[in-house]
Design an enzyme around this catalytic site. Structure first.
Site, PDB file in Angstrom:
ATOM      1  N   LEU A 161     -10.497  -2.296  16.568  1.00 41.71           N
ATOM      2  CA  LEU A 161      -9.315  -2.724  17.326  1.00 41.71           C
ATOM      3  C   LEU A 161      -9.501  -2.343  18.787  1.00 41.71           C
ATOM      4  O   LEU A 161      -8.902  -1.415  19.304  1.00 41.71           O
ATOM      5  CB  LEU A 161      -8.056  -2.076  16.750  1.00 41.71           C
ATOM      6  N   HIS A 162     -10.363  -3.087  19.446  1.00 43.62           N
ATOM      7  CA  HIS A 162     -10.707  -2.833  20.836  1.00 43.62           C
ATOM      8  C   HIS A 162     -10.442  -4.095  21.646  1.00 43.62           C
ATOM      9  O   HIS A 162     -10.772  -5.187  21.196  1.00 43.62           O
ATOM     10  CB  HIS A 162     -12.183  -2.434  20.932  1.00 43.62           C
ATOM     11  N   ALA A 163      -9.849  -3.973  22.800  1.00 44.29           N
ATOM     12  CA  ALA A 163      -9.592  -5.032  23.775  1.00 44.29           C
ATOM     13  C   ALA A 163      -9.036  -6.315  23.145  1.00 44.29           C
ATOM     14  O   ALA A 163      -7.869  -6.389  22.822  1.00 44.29           O
ATOM     15  CB  ALA A 163     -10.815  -5.296  24.620  1.00 44.29           C
ATOM     16  N   ARG A 164      -9.877  -7.334  22.984  1.00 44.88           N
ATOM     17  CA  ARG A 164      -9.388  -8.638  22.514  1.00 44.88           C
ATOM     18  C   ARG A 164      -8.776  -8.568  21.116  1.00 44.88           C
ATOM     19  O   ARG A 164      -7.676  -9.082  20.910  1.00 44.88           O
ATOM     20  CB  ARG A 164     -10.503  -9.678  22.569  1.00 44.88           C
ATOM     21  N   PRO A 165      -9.431  -7.954  20.127  1.00 44.79           N
ATOM     22  CA  PRO A 165      -8.790  -7.862  18.809  1.00 44.79           C
ATOM     23  C   PRO A 165      -7.451  -7.116  18.851  1.00 44.79           C
ATOM     24  O   PRO A 165      -6.498  -7.505  18.185  1.00 44.79           O
ATOM     25  CB  PRO A 165      -9.812  -7.105  17.961  1.00 44.79           C
TER      26      PRO A 165
END
Length: 93
Positions: free
Chosen positions: A14-18
């Site tokens: 769960l980083h940036a875009r997601p």
């Protein structure tokens, strides 16, 4: 309180875009939702900073929960989004 345990399907976690996709979906659900690592404290799923702060990695188990009476369907949709690591917000979420 309704709860779903799901493994993060995005390889990068769960980083940036997601995280952005997830937060938009959680906000669109219209109910209060929390997200937590399996062994951690829950945070507001509609907060980008809180979700990024989890540091959830790909394949790691997270817990989605909501105290709302009508939360079952929303948690099912959010669980599917996370588990499948969808690249964009589906119309049905």
């Amino acid at each position: 309180m309704a709860e779903r345990r799901v493994n993060v399907g995005w390889a990068e976690g769960l980083h940036a875009r997601p995280a952005s996709i997830f937060v938009r979906a959680a906000t669109a659900s219209g109910i209060p939702v929390t997200i937590a690592k399996a062994d951690g404290s829950p945070v507001n799923a509609a907060s980008m900073l809180a979700v990024l702060g989890l540091g959830a990695q790909g394949g790691e188990e997270i817990v989605l929960a909501s105290p709302a009476d009508d939360s079952e369907a929303a948690l099912d949709r959010l669980s599917k989004l996370v588990a499948e690591g969808l690249d964009e917000l589906p119309e049905t979420v």
